[in-house]
Design a protein around this motif. Sequence first.
Motif, mmCIF file in Angstrom:
data_model
loop_
_atom_site.group_PDB
_atom_site.id
_atom_site.type_symbol
_atom_site.label_atom_id
_atom_site.label_comp_id
_atom_site.label_asym_id
_atom_site.label_seq_id
_atom_site.Cartn_x
_atom_site.Cartn_y
_atom_site.Cartn_z
ATOM 1 N N PHE A 65 6.182 4.592 -12.961
ATOM 2 C CA PHE A 65 6.065 3.202 -12.516
ATOM 3 C C PHE A 65 7.453 2.610 -12.277
ATOM 4 C CE2 PHE A 65 1.647 1.786 -14.337
ATOM 5 C CZ PHE A 65 1.011 2.681 -13.485
ATOM 6 N N ASP A 66 8.382 2.836 -13.207
ATOM 7 C CA ASP A 66 9.743 2.306 -13.066
ATOM 8 C C ASP A 66 10.421 2.853 -11.814
ATOM 9 O OD1 ASP A 66 9.490 0.840 -15.418
ATOM 10 O OD2 ASP A 66 10.585 2.301 -16.644
ATOM 11 N N ARG A 67 10.242 4.127 -11.564
ATOM 12 C CA ARG A 67 10.861 4.788 -10.409
ATOM 13 C C ARG A 67 10.438 4.137 -9.091
ATOM 14 N NH1 ARG A 67 8.885 10.315 -10.564
ATOM 15 N NH2 ARG A 67 9.803 10.232 -12.629
ATOM 16 N N HIS A 68 9.205 3.632 -9.068
ATOM 17 C CA HIS A 68 8.653 3.054 -7.837
ATOM 18 C C HIS A 68 8.629 1.522 -7.854
ATOM 19 C CE1 HIS A 68 7.524 6.896 -6.109
ATOM 20 N NE2 HIS A 68 7.145 7.257 -7.329
ATOM 21 N N GLY A 69 9.187 0.901 -8.894
ATOM 22 C CA GLY A 69 9.258 -0.545 -8.954
ATOM 23 C C GLY A 69 7.936 -1.219 -9.275
ATOM 24 N N VAL A 70 7.025 -0.485 -9.927
ATOM 25 C CA VAL A 70 5.738 -1.048 -10.338
ATOM 26 C C VAL A 70 5.911 -1.700 -11.700
ATOM 27 C CG1 VAL A 70 3.368 -0.427 -11.009
ATOM 28 C CG2 VAL A 70 4.416 0.632 -9.014
ATOM 29 N N ASP B 270 -6.715 -0.591 -7.144
ATOM 30 C CA ASP B 270 -7.442 -1.757 -6.646
ATOM 31 C C ASP B 270 -6.527 -2.477 -5.658
ATOM 32 O OD1 ASP B 270 -8.573 -4.257 -6.185
ATOM 33 O OD2 ASP B 270 -9.377 -4.414 -8.216
ATOM 34 N N ASN B 271 -6.779 -2.266 -4.363
ATOM 35 C CA ASN B 271 -5.927 -2.857 -3.337
ATOM 36 C C ASN B 271 -6.054 -4.376 -3.274
ATOM 37 O OD1 ASN B 271 -4.524 -0.592 -2.093
ATOM 38 N ND2 ASN B 271 -6.555 0.097 -1.482
ATOM 39 N N ASP B 272 -7.226 -4.918 -3.578
ATOM 40 C CA ASP B 272 -7.409 -6.373 -3.547
ATOM 41 C C ASP B 272 -6.573 -7.067 -4.618
ATOM 42 O OD1 ASP B 272 -9.210 -6.153 -1.435
ATOM 43 O OD2 ASP B 272 -10.945 -6.024 -2.773
ATOM 44 N N GLU B 273 -6.571 -6.494 -5.815
ATOM 45 C CA GLU B 273 -5.816 -7.064 -6.936
ATOM 46 C C GLU B 273 -4.395 -6.516 -7.017
ATOM 47 O OE1 GLU B 273 -6.898 -9.519 -9.002
ATOM 48 O OE2 GLU B 273 -8.719 -9.600 -7.778
ATOM 49 N N GLN B 274 -4.097 -5.493 -6.218
ATOM 50 C CA GLN B 274 -2.802 -4.800 -6.212
ATOM 51 C C GLN B 274 -2.440 -4.274 -7.605
ATOM 52 O OE1 GLN B 274 -0.335 -7.780 -4.077
ATOM 53 N NE2 GLN B 274 -0.191 -6.184 -2.513
ATOM 54 N N VAL B 275 -3.393 -3.523 -8.179
ATOM 55 C CA VAL B 275 -3.217 -2.958 -9.517
ATOM 56 C C VAL B 275 -3.527 -1.468 -9.486
ATOM 57 C CG1 VAL B 275 -4.126 -2.972 -11.881
ATOM 58 C CG2 VAL B 275 -3.774 -5.128 -10.675
ATOM 59 N N LYS C 100 0.833 -1.211 0.000
ATOM 60 C CA LYS C 100 0.000 0.000 0.000
ATOM 61 C C LYS C 100 0.867 1.261 0.000
ATOM 62 C CE LYS C 100 -4.142 -1.986 1.927
ATOM 63 N NZ LYS C 100 -5.197 -1.925 2.911
ATOM 64 N N ASP C 101 2.008 1.207 0.665
ATOM 65 C CA ASP C 101 2.919 2.353 0.661
ATOM 66 C C ASP C 101 3.431 2.632 -0.745
ATOM 67 O OD1 ASP C 101 2.711 2.903 3.379
ATOM 68 O OD2 ASP C 101 4.447 1.661 3.903
ATOM 69 N N GLN C 102 3.772 1.588 -1.464
ATOM 70 C CA GLN C 102 4.233 1.740 -2.842
ATOM 71 C C GLN C 102 3.129 2.372 -3.691
ATOM 72 O OE1 GLN C 102 4.799 -1.926 -5.015
ATOM 73 N NE2 GLN C 102 6.471 -1.056 -6.224
ATOM 74 N N ALA C 103 1.900 1.887 -3.533
ATOM 75 C CA ALA C 103 0.770 2.426 -4.293
ATOM 76 C C ALA C 103 0.544 3.897 -3.965
ATOM 77 C CB ALA C 103 -0.493 1.618 -4.010
ATOM 78 N N LYS C 104 0.630 4.257 -2.687
ATOM 79 C CA LYS C 104 0.438 5.657 -2.300
ATOM 80 C C LYS C 104 1.519 6.551 -2.888
ATOM 81 C CE LYS C 104 -0.134 8.882 1.520
ATOM 82 N NZ LYS C 104 0.197 9.946 0.615
#
Length: 64
Positions: free
Chosen positions: A57-62, A35-40, A12-16
Amino acid sequence: MSKALNGSFTSKDQAKNVWDDLVGSGIPQDNIYIDNDEQVIKVMIPTEERKEIEEIFDRHGVTY
């Protein structure tokens, strides 16, 4: 033409952090869905802005 770019996150921290970076770069909040359930993260963007979103996305490892 807008398209969705989806990315997978691991916490969740990464998503935020990605959300904050996307909004800070000028992407409207209404164009970002987490979508926190699917982590997308889904970002609706014009095709020409795809590179900028991929860099965030690359900067945050997504993965996309």
